[in-house]
Scaffold this motif. Structure first.
Motif, mmCIF file in Angstrom:
data_model
loop_
_atom_site.group_PDB
_atom_site.id
_atom_site.type_symbol
_atom_site.label_atom_id
_atom_site.label_comp_id
_atom_site.label_asym_id
_atom_site.label_seq_id
_atom_site.Cartn_x
_atom_site.Cartn_y
_atom_site.Cartn_z
ATOM 1 N N LEU A 84 0.822 -1.217 0.000
ATOM 2 C CA LEU A 84 0.000 0.000 0.000
ATOM 3 C C LEU A 84 0.854 1.265 0.000
ATOM 4 N N GLY A 85 2.093 1.154 0.448
ATOM 5 C CA GLY A 85 2.988 2.304 0.383
ATOM 6 C C GLY A 85 3.251 2.756 -1.042
ATOM 7 N N TRP A 86 3.015 1.863 -2.006
ATOM 8 C CA TRP A 86 3.138 2.217 -3.426
ATOM 9 C C TRP A 86 1.772 2.368 -4.092
ATOM 10 N N LEU A 87 0.791 1.593 -3.652
ATOM 11 C CA LEU A 87 -0.531 1.666 -4.267
ATOM 12 C C LEU A 87 -1.238 2.983 -3.963
ATOM 13 N N VAL A 88 -1.273 3.371 -2.702
ATOM 14 C CA VAL A 88 -2.022 4.564 -2.309
ATOM 15 C C VAL A 88 -1.506 5.826 -2.983
#
Length: 270
Positions: free
Chosen positions: A166-170
C-alpha cells in the motif's frame, strides 16, 4: 477496456469524465512541480513525503537485513537462523498476495490499521524478549526463540499486507491527474532517500540501543497508524478523475484546499 473492467456497457459517463480530466491535466502538466507547491495541493504534497517516509520507518529494514543476527541472538544456530529467515520471507510474500486479493473489498485504511497494530504488538514482544536475552547473557529458553520467530512472522505479515504494497498503491491513487507525475516523482525520490538513511542508521542503532531499536520503530508504527486513520482519505472504489473531491470533503484537508473544478467531484464522499 472500461466495459471489461466495470462489467457493463454503460460506461459513457465515466469515459466522459476521464476525457475531461485528462484534457485539464494536460493543460497543467507542463508546470507539475510548480502546481504541486500551490496551497490547494498541500494535502498531496504532504502525503508525497509522509507515505514513503512512514514506509521506511516501519522497521522492516531491521528485520529484512538483520534477521539472521536477530535469530542467533535468541539462541538459534546458523542453519536454524537461516531457515527462520526463509520462513519469514515466505510469510511476507504470501501476505502481499493476500493483500492484492482483499484490498478492494475491505479498503486501504482497514489494512493499514490491522497491519499497523500487528507490527506494533510484535515489535514490542520482540523488544522485550531481546531485553530478557541481554539480561541473561543470551541464555534463554527455547520457547523464547520460537516466540521471536512467531512475532517476526506476525510483523512481516502485517507489513506484507499493509505498508509494503500500500505504500506504493495509495500514492498512485491519491494524486489528481494534473500533478500525478510530479507527485509520484517526489514519492519515489523520498522513498530512495529514506531507504538509504535507514539502512545506514540501523547498524549503529543496533549497537547503541540494542532491544530499544524495536521500541523506537514501534513508536513510529503507532504514529503512522494514527496519522493514516486521521489524515488519509479512503480511495476504495473512487475513480482517479474524482479523487480531488476526497481532499475537499476531508475534515482536516478541506480547510486548506479550495474548490477544484473537476466535474463530478461533489458526488464523492470521504
Amino acid at each position: 477496456m472500461l466495459r471489461r473492467i466495470r462489467g457493463t456497457n454503460n460506461v459513457q459517463d465515466e469515459l466522459a469524465d476521464l476525457v475531461e480530466a485528462s484534457s485539464e491535466s494536460n493543460s497543467n502538466a507542463q508546470h507539475g512541480f510548480l502546481n504541486l507547491l500551490q496551497r490547494r495541493y498541500r494535502p498531496e504534497l504532504v502525503m508525497a513525503f509522509a507515505i514513503p517516509f512512514f514506509q521506511q520507518v516501519t522497521g522492516i529494514n531491521v528485520v529484512a537485513f538483520y534477521a539472521p543476527v536477530l535469530f542467533r541472538t535468541v539462541g538459534f544456530g546458523e542453519s536454524g537462523s537461516l531457515m527462520s529467515t526463509l520462513v519469514t520471507g515466505i510469510v511476507g510474500t504470501a501476505s502481499t498476495f493476500l493483500s492484492m486479493l482483499v484490498v478492494d473489498r475491505i479498503g486501504r485504511k482497514t489494512l493499514f490499521l490491522v497491519g499497523g497494530l500487528q507490527m506494533l504488538v510484535s515489535q514490542v514482544i520482540i523488544g522485550v524478549i531481546i531485553m530478557v536475552a541481554e539480561v541473561r547473557e543470551g541464555v534463554i529458553g527455547e520457547g523464547y526463540g520460537y516466540a521471536v520467530v512467531g512475532s517476526v512472522c506476525v510483523y512481516v505479515a502485517g507489513f506484507g499486507w499493509s505498508w509494503g504494497p500500500l505504500g506504493w498503491l495509495v500514492p498512485s491513487e491519491i494524486f489528481p491527474l494534473e500533478i500525478r507525475s510530479a507527485a509520484q516523482s517526489v514519492t519515489v525520490a523520498v522513498s530512495f532517500v529514506f531507504t538509504f538513511a535507514v539502512a545506514q542508521s540501523v547498524p549503529p542503532m543496533l549497537c547503541k540501543l540494542r532491544a530499544g531499536v524495536f521500541f523506537f520503530y514501534g513508536g513510529w508504527v503507532a504514529v503512522m497508524t494514527v496519522a493514516v486513520q486521521l489524515f488519509l482519505p479512503e480511495t476504495k472504489n473512487v475513480p482517479i478523475e474524482k479523487v480531488a473531491g476526497l481532499w475537499e470533503k476531508h475534515w482536516f484537508w478541506g480547510k486548506l484546499t479550495r474548490k477544484r473544478d473537476i466535474q463530478g467531484t461533489t458526488s464523492v464522499s470521504n
